[in-house]
Structures are given as structure tokens and as C-alpha cells.
Motif scaffolding. Structure first.
Motif, short mmCIF file in Angstrom:
data_model
loop_
_atom_site.label_atom_id
_atom_site.label_comp_id
_atom_site.label_asym_id
_atom_site.label_seq_id
_atom_site.Cartn_x
_atom_site.Cartn_y
_atom_site.Cartn_z
N ARG A 78 42.71 47.16 42.78
CA ARG A 78 44.09 47.15 42.30
C ARG A 78 44.33 48.00 41.07
NH1 ARG A 78 42.98 43.18 45.00
NH2 ARG A 78 41.14 43.18 43.71
N THR A 79 43.50 47.79 40.04
CA THR A 79 43.80 48.43 38.76
C THR A 79 43.69 49.95 38.90
OG1 THR A 79 42.85 46.48 37.71
CG2 THR A 79 43.26 48.36 36.30
N ARG A 130 37.95 52.02 32.33
CA ARG A 130 37.32 50.71 32.62
C ARG A 130 35.83 50.87 32.44
NH1 ARG A 130 38.20 46.59 37.58
NH2 ARG A 130 40.03 46.22 36.29
N HIS A 158 41.50 42.69 29.09
CA HIS A 158 42.12 43.44 30.18
C HIS A 158 43.62 43.38 29.91
CE1 HIS A 158 42.84 45.21 33.98
NE2 HIS A 158 42.10 44.46 34.76
N GLN A 161 46.40 43.99 32.66
CA GLN A 161 46.47 42.88 33.62
C GLN A 161 47.28 41.72 33.02
OE1 GLN A 161 45.06 42.60 36.88
NE2 GLN A 161 46.18 40.67 37.01
N ARG A 193 37.61 38.42 31.75
CA ARG A 193 38.40 39.08 30.70
C ARG A 193 39.89 38.88 30.90
NH1 ARG A 193 35.87 44.71 32.76
NH2 ARG A 193 36.79 44.78 34.83
N THR A 194 40.32 38.64 32.16
CA THR A 194 41.77 38.48 32.38
C THR A 194 42.29 37.23 31.67
OG1 THR A 194 41.53 37.23 34.44
CG2 THR A 194 41.65 39.62 34.63
N ARG A 255 37.95 34.31 39.69
CA ARG A 255 36.67 34.42 40.39
C ARG A 255 35.52 34.07 39.44
NH1 ARG A 255 33.23 39.17 40.51
NH2 ARG A 255 34.56 40.13 38.94
N GLN A 257 32.37 35.16 37.94
CA GLN A 257 32.02 36.57 37.74
C GLN A 257 30.51 36.79 37.93
OE1 GLN A 257 34.59 38.91 35.66
NE2 GLN A 257 35.87 37.65 37.00
N PRO A 293 44.11 37.16 39.54
CA PRO A 293 44.13 38.62 39.31
C PRO A 293 43.56 39.38 40.50
CG PRO A 293 42.34 37.60 38.05
CD PRO A 293 43.15 36.47 38.64
N LEU A 294 42.80 38.68 41.36
CA LEU A 294 42.09 39.25 42.50
C LEU A 294 41.00 40.20 41.99
CD1 LEU A 294 45.12 39.88 44.91
CD2 LEU A 294 43.61 37.89 44.85
N PRO A 295 39.88 40.40 42.64
CA PRO A 295 39.61 39.93 43.99
C PRO A 295 39.31 38.42 44.04
CG PRO A 295 37.66 40.98 43.06
CD PRO A 295 38.75 41.13 42.06
#
Ligand code: NCD
Length: 335
Positions: A78-79, A130, A158, A161, A193-194, A255, A257, A293-295
Motif C-alpha cells: 500500500r504505502t 522506508r 509511520h 499512515q 510502528r503504526t 499484525r 510483526q 493498516p494491513l497487511p
């Protein structure tokens, strides 16, 4: 290899007046939520709204002659795509390199500092970065006069986001502000981080009730919890998802991580501890907004996707609006 600066030192640098962003964005670096004020956030949201709501006849390629480099050292769908697309839609020249660690001279041992100086020498106006180190965006910003937009730095931040998440929350709840909302953060709050950026951004914008739901080994970092509490945020930490969802206006799932775990056994133990299923959603408010935020891996069952409260694919679209706004503001083509 140098050791990245610890978070407290990174934030101490960014809180200095020279790094702060008020409503003048031209030429600025965006590394962290710590640089923003409520006024700057409102400006970004207003520009995003403006660009999204322009009738087609008024949509102009305002970034013609602006050269953007999108440099990603970590995976992304996405990003990466939305920065590329946002730049293209506004008429910029956009060059993206995915997999920088394998396909740039970083593979041969080039430092991040030398890489961004090289990109600067090749007529670049904005670098979107990133990278897996917490201090990467700060290091890059110190190495070049080209504005750096942080598209994810290690476990730390992030910010773009978080801005798109804020826009999603306002649009989905239909509220004029986040002040009265209770936001539940679920999942890997230690490494994600989101959630670090979003919790700080929501606190800045007046949100005062957070619930942090995670397994004990994945709790929100203590210094961040303390920082939020100093801003008068009421925080509840729990590991009881069926109960916590009952109180939430916004459920922000994340998710586990995998890339930051020391052993696969530790990851396996943590990964399935909390799953959002239709049964869990039956406990949530009818007006709740479910975000991610996905994935997504296994933490939201695909059976939930048809629930009208599931906003995670609508959330993606807000990324385009926010990134267009940031590129327009930081390039100086809008103010
Ligand atoms: C997140 C990230 O990279 O931090 N993804 C994203 O940018 N939408 C979340 C994650 O990888 O889990």
C-alpha cells in the motif's frame, strides 16, 4: 554497522523548534508525529479534502517538474503504491526503487547517508523513505537538504499512515473531531510502528480514551504509555478482546510483526493469541469502525470482511488523499 539511536534521543532531537512544523510545510522533513501541532494536522487534512473533492475539470498536474524518489528498504504494498500513485496523479516525475537493500548499492555496503546524497545529486526534490532502522529518516534528513518523508522507520514511526488513519476515523465515524472517541488498539503494540504514531497523533488531536489490548509480551512501550498519560489520556491495558471491543468506537487491529521476533517459537506463541471473528464483532458496538493498516495475516478472519463496520479496504484509499496533500505541501506547490 552502527547502532540506531534509542527512541528517546530521536524524539529529543525532533522536539527542537527547528524540526517543528506549523502550517508552513515547504521544504520540511516529515519524520515523526512529534514534529506536528494540531494546526499542521488540520492543514494536511484540509488539503487532502480539497484535492479529493476537486471536480475533474479543476484537477491540475500541480507537481509538474517535481522529481520524487521513493526508496524502500522494507516490503510494502500500500504505502509504496500509494506514494507512487499520488505523485503520478499530481503530475510529478516519480522514480521508485523497491528492495533497496538488494537492488541498490546498499547491497555493496553503501551507507544510507551516501545513498541519499547520491539521490540528491541527481536532481531530486523529495525523497520518500522506508527503512528498518528507527533513526533512518532522521539520519537521511541530516544528510541531505532534500525533504525526507518517512514512510516507515523501524519500529518507531509511520506518520503518513497515522494521518491516513486519522482521516479514516473522521470520515467513518462522521464526527468533527476525535475528542469523544474511545480507541482500542489490538495486536503487536510493542513492535508495530503504526500504533506508535497513531496513538500520539490521536492524543495530539484531543482523543482521551485508549484501550491497549495485547498479549503480555507485546505491550505498548512503557515510555510511550507514560508520554500519553502525561497528555491526560486515560489508558486501560488489557488482554481480554471480547470485553474490550464492547467499549470501542474504533477498533484498530494490527499484525504480529514476525520480522522483529528473536525466534520462530516466540512468534508462533504470540501470533494466534487474538483473532477478530464474527463472534468478536457481535460484541462490538453497531457503530464501531474496524480498522487495520494491513497487511492482515490471521488476526482478522476473512469472514469479517463483509461486515459494514470493516473499514480496512476503505482505509487504504485515504492513503492516496493524504499522500497527495503531503507531496503538494512539502514541494511548496500548495501552502
Ligand atoms: C504497516 C507497516 O509497514 O508498518 N503497513 C503499512 O504501511 N500499511 C503495518 C505492518 O506492516 O504490519
Amino acid at each position: 554497522m552502527s547502532v540506531p539511536l534509542p527512541p528517546d534521543q530521536i524524539f529529543a532531537v525532533l522536539r527542537a523548534p527547528s524540526w517543528q512544523i506549523d502550517t508552513r510545510f515547504a521544504g520540511k522533513d516529515l519524520i515523526s508525529i512529534e514534529q506536528l501541532r494540531a494546526s499542521s494536522v488540520r492543514r494536511i487534512l484540509a488539503v487532502a479534502d480539497h484535492l479529493e473533492n476537486l471536480p475533474p475539470a479543476y484537477q491540475k498536474p500541480i507537481l509538474t517538474d517535481i522529481n520524487i524518489a521513493v526508496l524502500f528498504y522494507q516490503p510494502s504494498t500500500r504505502t509504496y503504491f500509494s506514494f507512487m500513485r499520488a505523485g503520478q496523479l499530481l503530475g510529478a516525475n516519480v522514480i521508485g526503487i523497491h528492495g533497496m537493500d538488494n537492488f541498490s548499492s546498499a547491497y555493496k555496503g553503501e551507507t544510507l547517508i551516501d545513498t541519499v546524497r547520491t539521490i540528491e545529486a541527481l536532481a531530486t526534490d523529495i525523497i520518500v523513505l522506508r527503512h528498518f532502522d528507527d533513526d533512518s529518516a532522521l539520519i537521511a534528513a541530516n544528510a541531505t537538504s532534500v525533504p525526507i518523508i518517512n514512510a516507515g522507520s523501524g519500529k518507531l514511526e509511520h506518520p503518513t499512515q497515522a494521518l491516513l488513519d486519522l482521516r479514516t476515523i473522521l470520515v467513518e465515524t462522521g464526527q468533527p473531531s476525535v475528542e469523544g472517541l474511545t480507541v482500542l488498539f489490538v495486536g503487536d503494540l510493542k513492535n508495530g510502528r503504526t500504533v506508535h504514531s497513531l496513538s500520539k497523533l490521536l492524543a495530539l488531536m484531543g482523543c482521551r480514551r485508549f484501550i491497549f489490548d495485547s498479549p503480555p509480551q507485546l505491550k505498548m512501550p512503557r515510555n510511550l504509555v507514560d508520554q500519553l498519560a502525561l497528555q491526560d489520556v486515560v489508558i486501560e491495558e488489557t488482554n481480554n478482546l471480547p470485553l474490550a471491543v464492547q467499549y470501542a468506537d474504533v477498533i484498530y487491529d494490527t499484525r504480529v510483526q514476525k520480522e522483529w521476533f528473536r525466534s520462530d517459537a516466540d512468534y508462533q506463541q504470540a501470533k494466534d493469541s487474538q483473532q477478530i471473528t464474527p463472534a468478536i464483532m457481535s460484541e462490538a458496538k453497531s457503530t464501531a469502525v474496524l480498522m487495520h493498516p494491513l497487511p492482515r495475516v490471521d488476526e482478522i478472519s476473512p469472514d469479517v470482511d463483509a461486515d459494514p463496520r470493516a473499514a480496512y479496504f476503505r482505509q487504504v484509499n485515504h492513503g492516496l488523499a493524504i499522500r497527495k496533500a503531503l507531496l503538494a505541501l512539502i514541494s511548496g506547490r500548495m501552502s
